[in-house]
Write a protein that holds these residues in place. Structure first.
Motif, PDB file in Angstrom:
ATOM      1  N   GLU A 278       0.818  -1.017   0.348  1.00 43.17           N
ATOM      2  CA  GLU A 278      -0.184  -0.042  -0.131  1.00 43.17           C
ATOM      3  C   GLU A 278       1.290   1.510   0.414  1.00 43.17           C
ATOM      4  O   GLU A 278       1.763   1.134  -0.068  1.00 43.17           O
ATOM      5  N   GLY A 279       0.393   2.374  -0.217  1.00 41.12           N
ATOM      6  CA  GLY A 279       0.989   3.202  -0.515  1.00 41.12           C
ATOM      7  C   GLY A 279       1.239   4.500   1.322  1.00 41.12           C
ATOM      8  O   GLY A 279       1.376   3.665   2.251  1.00 41.12           O
ATOM      9  N   SER A 280       1.837   5.421   0.869  1.00 40.41           N
ATOM     10  CA  SER A 280       2.253   6.074   2.502  1.00 40.41           C
ATOM     11  C   SER A 280       1.292   7.984   2.287  1.00 40.41           C
ATOM     12  O   SER A 280       1.924   8.612   1.069  1.00 40.41           O
ATOM     13  N   SER A 281       0.859   8.122   2.995  1.00 35.60           N
ATOM     14  CA  SER A 281       0.085   9.327   3.067  1.00 35.60           C
ATOM     15  C   SER A 281       0.936  10.539   3.147  1.00 35.60           C
ATOM     16  O   SER A 281       0.894  11.490   2.210  1.00 35.60           O
ATOM     17  N   LYS A 282       2.088  10.145   3.556  1.00 38.66           N
ATOM     18  CA  LYS A 282       3.247  11.318   3.801  1.00 38.66           C
ATOM     19  C   LYS A 282       3.789  11.361   2.245  1.00 38.66           C
ATOM     20  O   LYS A 282       4.453  12.709   1.601  1.00 38.66           O
ATOM     21  N   LEU A 283       3.809  10.538   2.062  1.00 34.07           N
ATOM     22  CA  LEU A 283       5.059  10.359   0.631  1.00 34.07           C
ATOM     23  C   LEU A 283       4.135  11.135  -1.016  1.00 34.07           C
ATOM     24  O   LEU A 283       4.254  11.722  -1.135  1.00 34.07           O
ATOM     25  N   ASP A 284       2.601  10.482  -0.833  1.00 34.62           N
ATOM     26  CA  ASP A 284       1.749  11.163  -1.617  1.00 34.62           C
ATOM     27  C   ASP A 284       1.679  12.792  -1.553  1.00 34.62           C
ATOM     28  O   ASP A 284       1.248  13.648  -2.373  1.00 34.62           O
ATOM     29  N   GLN A 285       1.438  13.330   0.219  1.00 33.68           N
ATOM     30  CA  GLN A 285       1.391  15.098   0.276  1.00 33.68           C
ATOM     31  C   GLN A 285       3.259  14.958  -0.387  1.00 33.68           C
ATOM     32  O   GLN A 285       2.715  16.467  -0.811  1.00 33.68           O
ATOM     33  N   CYS A 286       4.184  15.033  -0.039  1.00 34.68           N
ATOM     34  CA  CYS A 286       5.079  15.650  -0.502  1.00 34.68           C
ATOM     35  C   CYS A 286       5.207  15.705  -2.225  1.00 34.68           C
ATOM     36  O   CYS A 286       5.696  16.737  -2.733  1.00 34.68           O
ATOM     37  N   MET A 287       5.188  14.142  -2.866  1.00 39.49           N
ATOM     38  CA  MET A 287       4.810  14.494  -4.518  1.00 39.49           C
ATOM     39  C   MET A 287       4.243  15.921  -4.291  1.00 39.49           C
ATOM     40  O   MET A 287       4.160  16.175  -5.503  1.00 39.49           O
ATOM     41  N   GLU A 288       2.783  15.680  -4.202  1.00 37.37           N
ATOM     42  CA  GLU A 288       1.487  17.432  -4.577  1.00 37.37           C
ATOM     43  C   GLU A 288       2.321  18.112  -4.188  1.00 37.37           C
ATOM     44  O   GLU A 288       2.365  18.801  -5.240  1.00 37.37           O
ATOM     45  N   ILE A 289       3.479  17.893  -3.341  1.00 38.26           N
ATOM     46  CA  ILE A 289       4.004  19.531  -2.598  1.00 38.26           C
ATOM     47  C   ILE A 289       4.858  19.340  -4.571  1.00 38.26           C
ATOM     48  O   ILE A 289       4.963  20.732  -4.080  1.00 38.26           O
ATOM     49  N   ILE A 290       5.655  18.670  -4.275  1.00 39.05           N
ATOM     50  CA  ILE A 290       6.992  18.800  -5.364  1.00 39.05           C
ATOM     51  C   ILE A 290       6.610  18.950  -6.652  1.00 39.05           C
ATOM     52  O   ILE A 290       7.074  20.087  -7.177  1.00 39.05           O
ATOM     53  N   GLU A 291       5.381  18.631  -7.076  1.00 38.98           N
ATOM     54  CA  GLU A 291       4.854  18.419  -8.405  1.00 38.98           C
ATOM     55  C   GLU A 291       4.608  20.152  -8.550  1.00 38.98           C
ATOM     56  O   GLU A 291       4.534  20.316  -9.888  1.00 38.98           O
ATOM     57  N   GLU A 292       3.632  20.863  -7.168  1.00 41.49           N
ATOM     58  CA  GLU A 292       2.963  21.953  -7.855  1.00 41.49           C
ATOM     59  C   GLU A 292       3.825  23.437  -7.721  1.00 41.49           C
ATOM     60  O   GLU A 292       3.840  24.202  -8.611  1.00 41.49           O
ATOM     61  N   ALA A 293       4.692  22.494  -6.765  1.00 39.91           N
ATOM     62  CA  ALA A 293       5.661  23.725  -7.121  1.00 39.91           C
ATOM     63  C   ALA A 293       6.805  23.799  -7.754  1.00 39.91           C
ATOM     64  O   ALA A 293       7.436  24.951  -8.646  1.00 39.91           O
ATOM     65  N   SER A 294       7.007  22.605  -8.520  1.00 38.21           N
ATOM     66  CA  SER A 294       8.040  22.448  -9.562  1.00 38.21           C
ATOM     67  C   SER A 294       7.530  23.447 -10.613  1.00 38.21           C
ATOM     68  O   SER A 294       8.001  23.852 -11.377  1.00 38.21           O
ATOM     69  N   ASN A 295       5.875  22.512 -10.789  1.00 36.22           N
ATOM     70  CA  ASN A 295       4.978  23.367 -12.375  1.00 36.22           C
ATOM     71  C   ASN A 295       5.332  25.036 -11.768  1.00 36.22           C
ATOM     72  O   ASN A 295       5.003  26.139 -13.134  1.00 36.22           O
TER      73      ASN A 295
END
Length: 449
Positions: A278-295
C-alpha cells in the motif's frame, strides 16, 4: 508573492461594489448558522483544520475524507459544522452528493485557486456547481500563462461578470495580448479591481518574513494506520515489561528502537516491511507539494533522516519527469561541490534530495527557495542548520519551509512535546540518547499513548 482574494455575492441584478458590501453585512448578521466550505489541494486540508483550531477554536470543523461511504455520511451531516474542508480531488468525485443535498453554504473558499485556471477541467466544473452566498478565491498566481486563467477564476466568483469566454477573448484577451491595447487593459482593470485584494513584495516588504515555516499535517491511510496501531500496541506492552524488568535508564536503547520503527511507519511502512504494497499518505503529500512547486518554477531541498526513503521518492520523481540530484554520506567531496554548483545554476534541476546527516551543514544552496523536511528530526538545531543551506547570505528570495507531520502519530506527539518544552531545544544534542535522556518516564510513555 502575489496574494489575491476575490469576493462575490450572487445577485440577479447588476453587481456594484456597494451592493457587495451591503449584502455581505446582511449575511454576516443574519445567516451565521450555516456552514462554510473550503476547497484546497489535498495536502492542505488538514492544515486548514489545524489553523482553524489555532485561530478560531470555537469553530466546529469537518474534513471530508475516507471511503465513498464515509464521505457520504459526512456530507449528510454538514449542517452540524461551522467549517467543512475538502480537496479538489474529492469534490469532483463527490459533487453529485452535494447536488443531491442541495445545500447552500454561507461562504465557499477556493484555496490555491490556480487549480481552477482551466475552466474545462473537472476541478473547475465541480466547484462551480456548489451553491454559496459568498465566494472567495485565494491564489498567488491568478495568471500563470494566459488571461483565460483569470477569466476562469472570475467565472467561479462571478459567473457571467466577465461575459462568456468567447466574448472575453475577443474584447480583452486578444487585444491585450496580441495588439497590446492599453485601452482594453484599462477597461479590464476597471472591471476586476473592485474585487481583488492584492499584496506584493514591494508593498509589504517590511512585514514579510525572510523565512516562513509551515507545518503540514497528513493522515495515514487505512492499511498504514492499522500497521502503526498494531505495532504501537505491541511496543507499548513490551516496553512496559522491559522498563519494569530492567529499569528506565537501562531501557533507553529499546525505547529508541521503537521510536525509530514508529517514525519509519509514518514515512513509509516499506522502510522495514518488505512485502508492504500500500501507499504512504506522507509520500503522497510530499509529491503533490513537489509537483505543484516545480510547475510554479520553485527549486527545492528535501531533507530526510532515512536515505532509504529517497529510493521511493526518486521513483516518483522519475515518473513525473522532474529532474533531481541526491546527496548522501556516500557522495564524494568533489562530487558534492559539483552537484551544489550545478543545482544553483541549472534551472532544470528542481529537487535536491539530501541526507540530513550528510548535507545538513557546509553547503550553500541558495538556488533553492523552498525546503521540505520529510521527517522531523529530534535535534532542532540540526534541522535548522539544514534549512539554512538555502536561507543564507546570497539568497535573494523568501524561503518557504515545510515540515511534514503525520497526525495521531509519534511525529505529532514529539512536535507537541517540543513546543511545550522549548527549553529542550538547547539541550538536545546530535545523539538520540541525549534527547531521550531529557524526557521523564511519564513523557516517554505518553509518546506511545
Amino acid at each position: 508573492m502575489l496574494s489575491v482574494i476575490v469576493d462575490y455575492v450572487q445577485n440577479e441584478n447588476q453587481i456594484e461594489p456597494e451592493n457587495i458590501i451591503t449584502n455581505q453585512e446582511s449575511f454576516i448578521c443574519c445567516n451565521n448558522k450555516r456552514a462554510s466550505l473550503v476547497v484546497s489541494p489535498s495536502s492542505l486540508t488538514l492544515n486548514w483544520q489545524n489553523e482553524a483550531k489555532k485561530f478560531a477554536g470555537e469553530l466546529k470543523t469537518l474534513v471530508i475524507r475516507g471511503t465513498l461511504a464515509e464521505r457520504k455520511r459526512q456530507i449528510e451531516k454538514i449542517e452540524q459544522y461551522d467549517l467543512v474542508i475538502t480537496s479538489y480531488d474529492l469534490l469532483k468525485r463527490d459533487i453529485a452528493l452535494y447536488e443531491e443535498k442541495n445545500y447552500t453554504f454561507r461562504y465557499i473558499i477556493a484555496d490555491e485557486a490556480q487549480y481552477l485556471k482551466n475552466s474545462n477541467t473537472q476541478n473547475a466544473k465541480a466547484i462551480k456547481k456548489i451553491k454559496a452566498d459568498t465566494r472567495y478565491a485565494l491564489t498567488g498566481t491568478p495568471i500563470e500563462n494566459s488571461l483565460a486563467e483569470l477569466w476562469s477564476i472570475f467565472d467561479f466568483i462571478m459567473p457571467g461578470y466577465l461575459f462568456s469566454y468567447r466574448t472575453f477573448k475577443s474584447m480583452y484577451e486578444l487585444p491585450i495580448v496580441k495588439e497590446e491595447s492599453t485601452e482594453a487593459m484599462e477597461k479590464l482593470k476597471m472591471l476586476i479591481e473592485p474585487f481583488i485584494l492584492r499584496r506584493n513584495k514591494k508593498e509589504v516588504l517590511t512585514e514579510l518574513p525572510d523565512k516562513t515555516i509551515t507545518v503540514l499535517h497528513n493522515e495515514m491511510g487505512e492499511e498504514q494506520k492499522n500497521i502503526y496501531l498494531n505495532y504501537l500496541a505491541q511496543a507499548k506492552e513490551e516496553l512496559a515489561e522491559e522498563i519494569e524488568l530492567n529499569g528506565y535508564e537501562k531501557s533507553q536503547m529499546q525505547i529508541l528502537a521503537v521510536l525509530t520503527r514508529l517514525r519509519q511507519i509514518c514515512c513509509h511502512p516499506s522502510l522495514f516491511i518488505e512485502d508492504y504494497q500500500e501507499g504512504s499518505s506522507k509520500l503522497d503529500q510530499c509529491m503533490e507539494i513537489i509537483e505543484e512547486a516545480s510547475n510554479a518554477g520553485h527549486k527545492m531541498l528535501l531533507f530526510s533522516g532515512y536515505t532509504s526513503m529517497f529510493e521511493m521518492i526518486e521513483k516518483e520523481l522519475k515518473q513525473l519527469g522532474i529532474k533531481y540530484f541526491k546527496l548522501t554520506g556516500s557522495t564524494k567531496v568533489e562530487e558534492r561541490m559539483k552537484l551544489v554548483d550545478e543545482f544553483n545554476e541549472n534551472p532544470e534541476v528542481k529537487v535536491f534530495l539530501i541526507s540530513l546527516k550528510a548535507g545538513g551543514t557546509g553547503l550553500n544552496l541558495t538556488g533553492a527557495d523552498m525546503v521540505i523536511h520529510y521527517d522531523p528530526w529530534w535535534n532542532l538545531s540540526t534541522e535548522n542548520q539544514a534549512t539554512d543551506r538555502a536561507y543564507r547570505i546570497g539568497q535573494k528570495n523568501n524561503v518557504q519551509v515545510y515540515k511534514l507531520i503525520t497526525k495521531n502519530s509519534i511525529e505529532e506527539k514529539i512536535y507537541e512535546l517540543q513546543q511545550k518544552k522549548a527549553e529542550l531545544v538547547d539541550t538536545m544534542l546530535s545523539t538520540k540518547t541525549s534527547f531521550v535522556s531529557k524526557l521523564s518516564k511519564e513523557e516517554i510513555m505518553n509518546l506511545f499513548s
